[in-house]
Scaffold this active site. Structure first.
Site, mmCIF file in Angstrom:
data_model
loop_
_atom_site.group_PDB
_atom_site.id
_atom_site.type_symbol
_atom_site.label_atom_id
_atom_site.label_comp_id
_atom_site.label_asym_id
_atom_site.label_seq_id
_atom_site.Cartn_x
_atom_site.Cartn_y
_atom_site.Cartn_z
ATOM 1 N N ASN A 195 0.849 -1.188 0.000
ATOM 2 C CA ASN A 195 0.000 0.000 0.000
ATOM 3 C C ASN A 195 0.894 1.252 0.000
ATOM 4 O O ASN A 195 1.702 1.443 0.919
ATOM 5 C CB ASN A 195 -0.905 -0.042 1.239
ATOM 6 N N HIS A 224 1.006 6.112 1.952
ATOM 7 C CA HIS A 224 1.750 7.039 2.812
ATOM 8 C C HIS A 224 2.961 7.657 2.132
ATOM 9 O O HIS A 224 3.568 8.578 2.681
ATOM 10 C CB HIS A 224 2.069 6.366 4.144
ATOM 11 N N HIS A 246 -5.559 3.504 -1.503
ATOM 12 C CA HIS A 246 -6.864 3.803 -0.904
ATOM 13 C C HIS A 246 -7.201 5.243 -1.270
ATOM 14 O O HIS A 246 -6.513 6.165 -0.831
ATOM 15 C CB HIS A 246 -6.766 3.632 0.620
ATOM 16 N N ARG A 261 -9.461 8.192 -0.606
ATOM 17 C CA ARG A 261 -10.407 8.611 0.432
ATOM 18 C C ARG A 261 -11.233 9.799 -0.040
ATOM 19 O O ARG A 261 -10.779 10.580 -0.879
ATOM 20 C CB ARG A 261 -9.632 9.022 1.691
ATOM 21 N N ARG A 305 -6.833 12.747 1.269
ATOM 22 C CA ARG A 305 -5.701 13.146 2.120
ATOM 23 C C ARG A 305 -4.373 12.560 1.632
ATOM 24 O O ARG A 305 -3.323 13.060 1.980
ATOM 25 C CB ARG A 305 -5.947 12.755 3.572
ATOM 26 N N GLU A 328 -8.628 0.391 -2.574
ATOM 27 C CA GLU A 328 -9.504 0.379 -1.385
ATOM 28 C C GLU A 328 -10.393 1.608 -1.458
ATOM 29 O O GLU A 328 -9.911 2.717 -1.713
ATOM 30 C CB GLU A 328 -8.655 0.429 -0.115
ATOM 31 N N THR A 340 -8.545 3.496 8.623
ATOM 32 C CA THR A 340 -9.720 2.629 8.686
ATOM 33 C C THR A 340 -9.775 1.972 10.064
ATOM 34 O O THR A 340 -8.788 1.417 10.532
ATOM 35 C CB THR A 340 -9.627 1.537 7.596
ATOM 36 N N GLU A 345 -11.253 -9.836 2.878
ATOM 37 C CA GLU A 345 -10.035 -9.373 3.542
ATOM 38 C C GLU A 345 -10.362 -9.207 5.013
ATOM 39 O O GLU A 345 -11.193 -8.377 5.394
ATOM 40 C CB GLU A 345 -9.524 -8.042 2.958
ATOM 41 N N HIS A 357 -4.072 -4.713 7.704
ATOM 42 C CA HIS A 357 -4.208 -3.558 8.593
ATOM 43 C C HIS A 357 -3.362 -3.719 9.848
ATOM 44 O O HIS A 357 -3.583 -4.628 10.643
ATOM 45 C CB HIS A 357 -5.658 -3.267 8.994
HETATM 46 N N1 PXP Z 1 -6.183 -3.311 4.148
HETATM 47 C C1 PXP Z 1 -7.159 -2.370 4.192
HETATM 48 C C2 PXP Z 1 -8.535 -2.755 3.790
HETATM 49 C C3 PXP Z 1 -6.876 -1.051 4.594
HETATM 50 O O1 PXP Z 1 -7.871 -0.127 4.648
HETATM 51 C C4 PXP Z 1 -5.551 -0.710 4.904
HETATM 52 C C5 PXP Z 1 -5.216 0.706 5.256
HETATM 53 O O2 PXP Z 1 -5.398 1.526 4.137
HETATM 54 C C6 PXP Z 1 -4.575 -1.708 4.830
HETATM 55 C C7 PXP Z 1 -4.922 -3.001 4.468
HETATM 56 C C8 PXP Z 1 -3.140 -1.433 5.145
HETATM 57 O O3 PXP Z 1 -3.020 -1.092 6.489
HETATM 58 P P1 PXP Z 1 -1.616 -0.607 7.074
HETATM 59 O O4 PXP Z 1 -1.287 0.673 6.356
HETATM 60 O O5 PXP Z 1 -1.862 -0.444 8.522
HETATM 61 O O6 PXP Z 1 -0.619 -1.682 6.741
#
Ligand code: PXP
Length: 240
Positions: free
Chosen positions: A8, A11, A44, A46, A50, A71, A102, A154, A194
């Protein structure tokens, strides 16, 4: 077959948006992640934009040949974005404007939300986009996901991640294990994510039938110290 790693890159965009600059470029991060062992790129988008912007979705589709997993919340705007940029798959997640990230799986008690989820599932499926639902690790929610007709669940690992090192760690892991068995029994694909990091990921990766882990924050955080290439390849090695 090893477990797939979805990296992901939100960030990277968070840092870019801090200055509203062009750097650091999430698309460049996607290229590095893919060449370091990532199997797919997760983004993701949003409501408040952001981090990831629509332009990032357009660019990743145009500039990088890879599997893109988006996402998104279940609403008309996000549905239109998915249909416009056509990711390979989407994960429907709950979204609250003020949340830092989330907070958990979908709330299936909200009937109007279920109707929105159904609309998104239909639109995405009709357009060849795979759909997963982000679900808390409990039997009722997994069964609800199955009833809604998706082929991938998931499981939300947030509570497990937060319980790491506390007395609840074993019971939170057990919740994920039990929900995983049910996902497999219902013949669905099993993903999790997550809050997973270099310490807590192994017990989740070891769950039988786990197919894909989506990880962002810990990888991008580690990348600050060891570089993205090392951060991704270390994680890939841990889950393989
Ligand atoms: N899976 C989902 C559905 C999420 O919403 C997120 C956060 O965007 C993640 C995985 C990844 O989470 P993390 O950034 O804490 O690894």
């Amino acid at each position: 077959m090893g477990i797939k790693l979805g990296v992901n890159i939100d960030h990277v965009a968070t840092v870019r948006q801090a200055r509203k600059d062009i750097n650091p470029d999430p698309i460049e991060a996607a290229r590095v992640a893919l060449s370091s062992g990532a199997d797919m790129i997760v983004m993701h988008i949003r409501g408040d934009r952001r981090h990831i912007q629509e332009d990032d979705l357009e660019r990743i589709r145009k500039e990088v040949k890879c599997y893109v997993h988006l996402e998104m919340a279940a609403n008309a705007d996000m549905k239109n974005i998915a249909l416009k940029y056509k990711p390979d798959s989407i994960c429907i997640v709950p979204e609250k404007p003020a949340e830092v990230t989330t907070e958990g799986g979908l709330n299936f008690k909200d009937k109007s939300m279920i109707r929105e989820i159904e609309k998104v599932i239909k639109a995405a499926s009709d357009n060849g986009i795979g759909v997963s639902l982000f679900v808390d690790p409990n039997a009722d929610d997994v069964r609800m996901g199955y009833k809604l007709g998706v082929d991938t669940i998931e499981l939300c690992t947030r509570k497990y991640a937060e319980s790491w090192g506390s007395k609840n760690q074993a019971s939170e892991l057990e919740r994920i294990q039990l929900a995983s068995y049910l996902v497999k029994e219902l013949n669905m694909s099993l993903h999790s994510g997550h809050g997973l990091d270099y310490y807590n990921v192994k017990p989740v990766a070891d769950i039988e039938g786990m197919e894909c882990l989506n990880i962002g924050f810990s990888i991008i955080s580690r990348a600050i110290f060891v570089g993205l290439k090392n951060a991704v390849s270390e994680m890939k090695e841990l889950i393989d």
